[in-house]
Design an enzyme around this catalytic site. Structure first.
Site, PDB file in Angstrom:
ATOM      1  N   HIS A 138      -1.941   4.110  -2.548  1.00 34.77           N
ATOM      2  CA  HIS A 138      -2.227   3.603  -3.889  1.00 34.77           C
ATOM      3  C   HIS A 138      -3.624   3.992  -4.358  1.00 34.77           C
ATOM      4  CE1 HIS A 138      -3.681   0.293  -6.605  1.00 34.77           C
ATOM      5  NE2 HIS A 138      -2.607   0.694  -7.241  1.00 34.77           N
ATOM      6  N   GLU A 146      -3.578   7.525  -5.433  1.00 34.07           N
ATOM      7  CA  GLU A 146      -2.960   7.637  -6.766  1.00 34.07           C
ATOM      8  C   GLU A 146      -3.998   7.412  -7.866  1.00 34.07           C
ATOM      9  OE1 GLU A 146      -1.375   4.840  -9.847  1.00 34.07           O
ATOM     10  OE2 GLU A 146      -0.283   4.415  -8.000  1.00 34.07           O
ATOM     11  N   HIS A 147      -4.853   6.420  -7.696  1.00 34.16           N
ATOM     12  CA  HIS A 147      -5.922   6.176  -8.669  1.00 34.16           C
ATOM     13  C   HIS A 147      -6.909   7.343  -8.712  1.00 34.16           C
ATOM     14  CE1 HIS A 147      -5.805   1.707  -9.789  1.00 34.16           C
ATOM     15  NE2 HIS A 147      -4.674   1.948  -9.166  1.00 34.16           N
ATOM     16  N   GLU A 155      -7.718  -5.552  -8.911  1.00 28.84           N
ATOM     17  CA  GLU A 155      -6.255  -5.566  -8.957  1.00 28.84           C
ATOM     18  C   GLU A 155      -5.691  -6.440  -7.839  1.00 28.84           C
ATOM     19  OE1 GLU A 155      -2.622  -2.275  -9.257  1.00 28.84           O
ATOM     20  OE2 GLU A 155      -4.678  -1.614  -8.896  1.00 28.84           O
TER      21      GLU A 155
END
Length: 419
Positions: free
Chosen positions: A47, A50-51, A127
């Site tokens: 993840h 991905e950022h 997040e």
């Protein structure tokens, strides 16, 4: 067929779906890697990568990547799931070259500057904090961790604060080098396009992708059990889950239809009996989630804690009943819901592309909508009942978050489900 597939010499698969009637194109990369491919010490790396892929290349900084797509009215996004990571763009057909150029650049040439890593680290930690403050999200992570104890499949997609706080650039870049390779990538596109042109652009832009074998995900081992986290909330959040079926199982379509009949909409058994007739919840639904080698059938209910003594027995009764009694009307309605969703999804270029990219990774073949519809049409009520018995005979997983003083014991719930 409007769908065409070409495999480049380096192993990269290019799949397109030509839709001449539209003015746009949805295009992106689907990578055969997700949270379940991580080792424990690097939980959250998929993840975070991905950022970071949007944070600069040698020829574009983070702002330019966003601006070049949005300057032409395009939309760019990405997601990380437990099995797949995707980067995609939706824009007008005349901007196809721009989309391919930007996407190919970020996939092959991420620079991940230290200052951007620190900035994005803070964003991801926020997040994670948001998810911890959102009980109807948090309870799903708690369920997953309990159902798949000690496995990457049970770990949170976002990672943990401790791991993300110490994630190094070397770890992020190593993940890209290991998994963002031709054999694990699919370039998918739907819309007003020419397949041969997309292939020629892919050959020019992506012909030098380095080859690496990556790492297979560990086999899923469902364990079941319970987790209860008492918290001072207005509602109790409950998940009751079971060992489901993989997307390759012969009963996959049967369990999908059964789950829809049980809790897939406002006409479903759970919604009608638990919410409409008894007013025990605001939200209740059932959902089957498949993986490559496993699956899970989940039932979620959010309710006031004083309703728990009545809710749980009714929930268990409905689980028992659907194993032996599915009406022809329920059967037809659930099939119609799934078929309509499949067909109407074809009206969205982004959804077409997403389904195509995922299908090619999961099954290794071109998706065939008519074949899927035919499988649904061939089902019988007996198929659904058999699938229900298979799933609901497995050891349950119970996750509870909130005021849980009136939630009956795991053993008592298990007894109800074995009656």
């Amino acid at each position: 067929m409007s769908i065409k597939l070409t495999t480049l010499d380096n192993g990269l698969r290019v799949i397109t779906d030509t839709v001449p009637a539209v003015e746009s194109i949805a295009v992106g990369f689907w990578a055969d890697v997700g949270a379940r491919h991580e080792v424990a010490a690097e939980n959250g790396v998929a993840h975070m990568v991905e950022h970071m892929m949007f944070k600069g290349t040698p020829t574009r900084d983070a702002a330019q990547i966003a601006e070049q797509i949005e300057n032409v009215g395009g939309q760019m996004n990405a997601y990380t799931s437990r099995e797949i990571t995707s980067y995609h763009v939706h824009l007008l057909k005349e901007d196809t070259d721009l989309a391919l150029d930007v996407l190919s650049d970020i996939i092959q040439n991420p620079t991940m500057p230290d200052d951007e890593i620190e900035r994005e680290r803070g964003v991801i930690l926020q997040e994670i904090g948001m998810s911890l403050d959102t009980p109807d999200d948090l309870v799903f992570d708690q369920y997953q961790e309990t159902a798949y104890k000690g496995q990457a499949l049970g770990a949170p997609i976002l990672g943990t604060s401790d791991i993300i706080s110490n994630m190094s650039r070397d770890t992020l870049m190593a993940h890209v080098e290991r998994f963002y390779t031709p054999q694990r990538l699919v370039l998918a596109a739907s819309g007003n396009l020419d397949h041969d042109y997309i292939v020629s652009k892919a050959e020019a832009l992506l012909g030098n992708l380095p080859v690496n074998e990556g790492r297979d995900a560990a086999k899923a081992e469902y364990s079941g059990g319970e987790i209860r986290v008492s918290k001072d909330l207005e509602q109790s959040h409950i998940i009751l889950g079971f060992d489901g079926l993989s997307r390759h199982d012969d009963d996959f379509y049967a369990v999908m239809v059964m789950g829809t009949a049980l809790g897939g909409g406002m006409s479903s058994r759970l919604f009608q009996e638990i919410r409409e007739k008894r007013g025990l919840v605001y939200t209740v639904f059932a959902h089957h989630s498949p993986y490559q080698d496993a699956g899970q059938m989940l039932i979620y209910a959010g309710t006031g804690p004083e309703k728990l003594p009545e809710l749980i027995p009714v929930l268990c009764d409905e689980i028992m009943a659907i194993q032996n009694n599915i009406t022809a009307e329920e059967f037809a309605r659930a099939k119609a819901q799934i078929k309509a969703d499949m067909v109407m999804g074809q009206e969205s270029m982004m959804r077409r592309t997403n389904q195509m990219g995922k299908h090619l990774i999961h099954y290794g073949e071109v998706p065939d909508l008519q074949q899927k519809l035919a499988k649904l049409d061939s089902l019988t009520i007996e198929d659904l009942q058999r699938a229900a018995k298979r799933v609901f005979s497995t050891k349950p997983t119970l996750a509870g978050l909130g005021p849980l003083g009136q939630l009956e014991s795991y053993d008592k719930i298990s007894e109800r489900l074995a009656a």
